[in-house]
Design a protein around this motif. Structure first.
Motif, PDB file in Angstrom:
ATOM      1  N   LEU B 248       0.832  -1.214   0.000  1.00  0.00           N
ATOM      2  CA  LEU B 248       0.000   0.000   0.000  1.00  0.00           C
ATOM      3  C   LEU B 248       0.859   1.254   0.000  1.00  0.00           C
ATOM      4  O   LEU B 248       0.406   2.326  -0.381  1.00  0.00           O
ATOM      5  N   GLU B 249       2.085   1.116   0.465  1.00  0.00           N
ATOM      6  CA  GLU B 249       3.029   2.220   0.413  1.00  0.00           C
ATOM      7  C   GLU B 249       4.039   1.894  -0.674  1.00  0.00           C
ATOM      8  O   GLU B 249       4.628   0.821  -0.667  1.00  0.00           O
ATOM      9  N   THR B 250       4.221   2.815  -1.625  1.00  0.00           N
ATOM     10  CA  THR B 250       5.211   2.585  -2.682  1.00  0.00           C
ATOM     11  C   THR B 250       6.543   3.195  -2.259  1.00  0.00           C
ATOM     12  O   THR B 250       6.625   3.907  -1.251  1.00  0.00           O
ATOM     13  N   GLY B 251       7.568   2.974  -3.061  1.00  0.00           N
ATOM     14  CA  GLY B 251       8.876   3.569  -2.805  1.00  0.00           C
ATOM     15  C   GLY B 251       8.822   5.095  -2.806  1.00  0.00           C
ATOM     16  O   GLY B 251       9.713   5.753  -2.258  1.00  0.00           O
ATOM     17  N   LEU B 252       7.762   5.667  -3.402  1.00  0.00           N
ATOM     18  CA  LEU B 252       7.647   7.130  -3.442  1.00  0.00           C
ATOM     19  C   LEU B 252       7.562   7.723  -2.042  1.00  0.00           C
ATOM     20  O   LEU B 252       8.001   8.851  -1.820  1.00  0.00           O
ATOM     21  N   ALA B 253       7.018   6.957  -1.096  1.00  0.00           N
ATOM     22  CA  ALA B 253       6.894   7.464   0.274  1.00  0.00           C
ATOM     23  C   ALA B 253       8.273   7.789   0.854  1.00  0.00           C
ATOM     24  O   ALA B 253       8.408   8.678   1.685  1.00  0.00           O
ATOM     25  N   HIS B 254       9.291   7.058   0.376  1.00  0.00           N
ATOM     26  CA  HIS B 254      10.633   7.226   0.931  1.00  0.00           C
ATOM     27  C   HIS B 254      11.423   8.337   0.245  1.00  0.00           C
ATOM     28  O   HIS B 254      12.419   8.792   0.776  1.00  0.00           O
ATOM     29  N   LEU B 255      10.978   8.748  -0.946  1.00  0.00           N
ATOM     30  CA  LEU B 255      11.732   9.777  -1.656  1.00  0.00           C
ATOM     31  C   LEU B 255      11.022  11.130  -1.667  1.00  0.00           C
ATOM     32  O   LEU B 255      11.599  12.150  -2.033  1.00  0.00           O
ATOM     33  N   SER B 256       9.769  11.135  -1.227  1.00  0.00           N
ATOM     34  CA  SER B 256       8.915  12.312  -1.370  1.00  0.00           C
ATOM     35  C   SER B 256       9.498  13.562  -0.692  1.00  0.00           C
ATOM     36  O   SER B 256       9.606  14.621  -1.312  1.00  0.00           O
ATOM     37  N   ALA B 257       9.901  13.442   0.574  1.00  0.00           N
ATOM     38  CA  ALA B 257      10.391  14.616   1.313  1.00  0.00           C
ATOM     39  C   ALA B 257      11.611  15.203   0.612  1.00  0.00           C
ATOM     40  O   ALA B 257      11.712  16.426   0.414  1.00  0.00           O
ATOM     41  N   ASP B 258      12.517  14.339   0.193  1.00  0.00           N
ATOM     42  CA  ASP B 258      13.732  14.771  -0.480  1.00  0.00           C
ATOM     43  C   ASP B 258      13.407  15.410  -1.836  1.00  0.00           C
ATOM     44  O   ASP B 258      14.012  16.412  -2.230  1.00  0.00           O
ATOM     45  N   LEU B 259      12.429  14.830  -2.533  1.00  0.00           N
ATOM     46  CA  LEU B 259      12.021  15.347  -3.845  1.00  0.00           C
ATOM     47  C   LEU B 259      11.520  16.789  -3.735  1.00  0.00           C
ATOM     48  O   LEU B 259      11.951  17.670  -4.484  1.00  0.00           O
ATOM     49  N   TRP B 260      10.606  17.018  -2.803  1.00  0.00           N
ATOM     50  CA  TRP B 260      10.025  18.362  -2.658  1.00  0.00           C
ATOM     51  C   TRP B 260      11.073  19.356  -2.160  1.00  0.00           C
ATOM     52  O   TRP B 260      11.101  20.513  -2.610  1.00  0.00           O
ATOM     53  N   ALA B 261      11.950  18.909  -1.253  1.00  0.00           N
ATOM     54  CA  ALA B 261      12.998  19.802  -0.744  1.00  0.00           C
ATOM     55  C   ALA B 261      13.925  20.213  -1.889  1.00  0.00           C
ATOM     56  O   ALA B 261      14.261  21.386  -2.046  1.00  0.00           O
ATOM     57  N   ARG B 262      14.312  19.227  -2.690  1.00  0.00           N
ATOM     58  CA  ARG B 262      15.204  19.489  -3.815  1.00  0.00           C
ATOM     59  C   ARG B 262      14.536  20.431  -4.826  1.00  0.00           C
ATOM     60  O   ARG B 262      15.189  21.283  -5.433  1.00  0.00           O
ATOM     61  N   ALA B 263      13.233  20.249  -5.013  1.00  0.00           N
ATOM     62  CA  ALA B 263      12.502  21.082  -5.984  1.00  0.00           C
ATOM     63  C   ALA B 263      12.233  22.485  -5.431  1.00  0.00           C
ATOM     64  O   ALA B 263      11.914  23.394  -6.185  1.00  0.00           O
ATOM     65  N   GLY B 264      12.354  22.643  -4.120  1.00  0.00           N
ATOM     66  CA  GLY B 264      12.019  23.930  -3.516  1.00  0.00           C
ATOM     67  C   GLY B 264      10.548  24.262  -3.705  1.00  0.00           C
ATOM     68  O   GLY B 264      10.175  25.403  -3.941  1.00  0.00           O
ATOM     69  N   ALA B 265       9.718  23.232  -3.629  1.00  0.00           N
ATOM     70  CA  ALA B 265       8.275  23.421  -3.843  1.00  0.00           C
ATOM     71  C   ALA B 265       7.507  22.549  -2.858  1.00  0.00           C
ATOM     72  O   ALA B 265       8.078  21.651  -2.231  1.00  0.00           O
ATOM     73  N   ARG B 266       6.232  22.827  -2.719  1.00  0.00           N
ATOM     74  CA  ARG B 266       5.350  22.021  -1.877  1.00  0.00           C
ATOM     75  C   ARG B 266       4.314  21.339  -2.772  1.00  0.00           C
ATOM     76  O   ARG B 266       4.011  21.841  -3.860  1.00  0.00           O
ATOM     77  N   PRO B 267       3.735  20.256  -2.279  1.00  0.00           N
ATOM     78  CA  PRO B 267       2.730  19.557  -3.097  1.00  0.00           C
ATOM     79  C   PRO B 267       1.611  20.486  -3.579  1.00  0.00           C
ATOM     80  O   PRO B 267       1.141  20.350  -4.706  1.00  0.00           O
ATOM     81  N   GLU B 268       1.215  21.433  -2.745  1.00  0.00           N
ATOM     82  CA  GLU B 268       0.105  22.310  -3.142  1.00  0.00           C
ATOM     83  C   GLU B 268       0.502  23.306  -4.231  1.00  0.00           C
ATOM     84  O   GLU B 268      -0.345  24.024  -4.763  1.00  0.00           O
TER      85      GLU B 268
END
Lengths: 103, 381
Positions: B248-268
């Motif tokens: 139910l949890e994909t590998g994306l759960a483990h990279l998400s925080a780093d992804l958004w931090a690197r992008a300098g953006a928030r999901p919204e």
């Protein structure tokens, strides 16, 4: 047809694994003892009614079965069984089947 | 050197390829269309990445030869639904590391029903040895059980998955390249033929033949009057849990925080998302893992954000409506994200789109997918 499913038990940390790994994912160990898991508990089942490219065969019942050691495997069932049902496991050349325990 | 996406294309998806059409001809057509789109000559291309389940006995270099390409950088990807985003990241690294200057990322398959069945039965050793002998009928049965787990764990109902499929079908009406474009009603969704309970017909991707392609290069090479697309951040995950979880949890759960931090953006901040949609359950799982679900409330997300189309997800119709062309499925969402950010999405254009999240997911090792990748794409003015 063999009673139970053959698992690899890591001799270092005791992890029980199926399918057989090359190294233990928990401790990196590479030595195994073969153990058999005779029973498990059904977690979910599904009935496959159709599949791409194989025509309309007879419906197949499949289950996710939890083993006492915590692992999960996919087994074929002869009949649809409810989640929580205890099943007896058999294996033939890697194909695992499960039947109502006591049947 | 800065790498951007300067062009993209699809070899049109079809359920019934004309006689003589093969994986190789679909890959060629996508390649040629993407070069035309980017206004790049074949002789300018010095890098190629390709993903396909049916290239054998050929390899990437055979494809380069048959396309007449002399290259400095060549890569073949085997990560299925995650291959598109993965190759995108490799292409950016190749250009920014100086290995190549114009890279084409290519994916496609023309498997046909028998080819799909063969692929599904021999997907890997675990499948060949432990699943195919049960006549498991491919991944549908595995995701049927995963969907049951998700319904139970997240309080989802069948109709919630219907919102995913129905909203994507509504988007597909605006995509001439989608194979299914007629509106889908909840009644039709819920009463469709059973495939593997609880999955019914519209929960399962229709297999098609097709191919997708991207062209990456320095933004100066971008055709005049068209914004190139920059990869703000990209992260991957492989075998995150050794198949020991519930899927139910994909590998994306483990990279998400780093992804958004690197992008300098928030999901919204993102205007749209292209989420790998092999099954509606996986759209919801990945959206949650990427932090796109307000409060983590999946039923509300399915009903409101997706069902009422408040948040644009899979605006091409996704694979559920456009079709799954084998490995091209992993690139499909990236191509749609690029079209949206370049404001070339026609009737389905998300107004003023500047930031998009794209994801890939796949490689079912035994019980669920083990490869995942996501990127934040930005319109570069």
């Amino acid at each position: 047809m063999n009673e139970g499913v053959e698992l690899r038990r890591c001799t270092r940390c005791g992890a029980e694994l199926f399918p057989a790994p090359l190294l233990c994912p928990r401790c990196g160990g590479a030595r195994w003892r073969t153990v058999r898991a005779p029973r498990g508990i059904v977690e979910e089942t599904t009935t496959v009614h159709q599949a791409v490219g194989v025509g309309q065969g007879r419906p197949r019942h499949l289950a996710t079965v939890r083993l006492p050691g915590g692992g999960r495997l996919i087994a074929a069932l002869d009949e649809a069984l409810a989640p929580g049902t205890r099943v007896r496991l058999r294996e033939l050349n890697g194909a695992v089947t499960a039947r109502l325990d006591g049947s | 050197m800065t790498a951007t996406i300067i062009g993209c294309a699809e070899a049109p998806y079809t359920r019934h390829p004309r006689a003589g059409a093969t994986t190789h001809t679909f890959l060629r057509d996508a390649f040629a269309r993407a070069l035309r789109d980017a206004r790049v000559a074949p002789s300018d291309v010095d890098g190629l990445a390709v993903s396909s389940f049916s290239l054998a006995p050929d390899h990437a270099i055979d494809l380069a030869w048959r396309l007449g390409l002399s290259l400095n950088w060549l890569s073949q990807d085997t990560n299925g639904g995650a291959s598109g985003v993965n190759m995108l990241g490799q292409a950016v690294s190749a250009i920014e590391g100086g290995d190549a200057s114009v890279v084409v990322v290519l994916a496609g398959d023309a498997l046909g029903p028998e080819g799909v069945a063969r692929l599904q039965a021999g997907y890997n050793r675990a499948t060949r040895d432990h699943l195919a002998p049960l006549a498991h009928g491919g991944p549908n049965s595995l995701f049927a059980m995963l969907t049951q787990r998700q319904m139970h764990a997240r309080g989802l109902e069948r109709s919630d998955y219907g919102h995913v499929a129905i909203a994507q079908r509504a988007w597909a009406a605006g995509n001439p390249g989608a194979v299914y474009r007629a509106p889908l009603s909840m009644e039709e969704y819920l009463s469709a033929p059973l495939v593997a309970d609880p999955l019914r017909l519209y929960d399962c991707v229709p297999p098609v033949a097709g191919a997708d392609a991207l062209v990456l290069a320095h933004p100066d090479r971008s055709p005049r009057g068209r914004a190139p697309v920059r990869v703000r951040a990209l992260r991957r995950s492989f075998n995150h849990d050794n198949q020991a979880g519930d899927g139910l949890e994909t590998g994306l759960a483990h990279l998400s925080a780093d992804l958004w931090a690197r992008a300098g953006a928030r999901p919204e901040d993102v205007d749209l998302a292209c989420i790998y949609d092999d099954y509606p359950a996986m759209v919801l799982a990945q959206a949650a893992d990427l932090g796109l679900v307000p409060g983590g409330d999946l039923p509300a997300f399915a009903r409101r954000e997706l069902g009422e189309r408040r948040f644009p997800v899979n605006t091409s119709g996704g694979m559920l409506s456009a079709g799954q062309a084998g490995a091209a499925g992993g690139l499909h969402g990236v191509v749609e994200g690029v079209r949206q950010l370049q404001h070339r999405a026609g009737e389905r254009q998300v107004k003023g789109a500047r930031l998009a999240a794209v994801s890939g997911y796949g490689m079912v090792l035994y019980r669920y997918g083990a490869a995942a990748a996501a990127a934040i794409l930005e319109r570069a003015e």
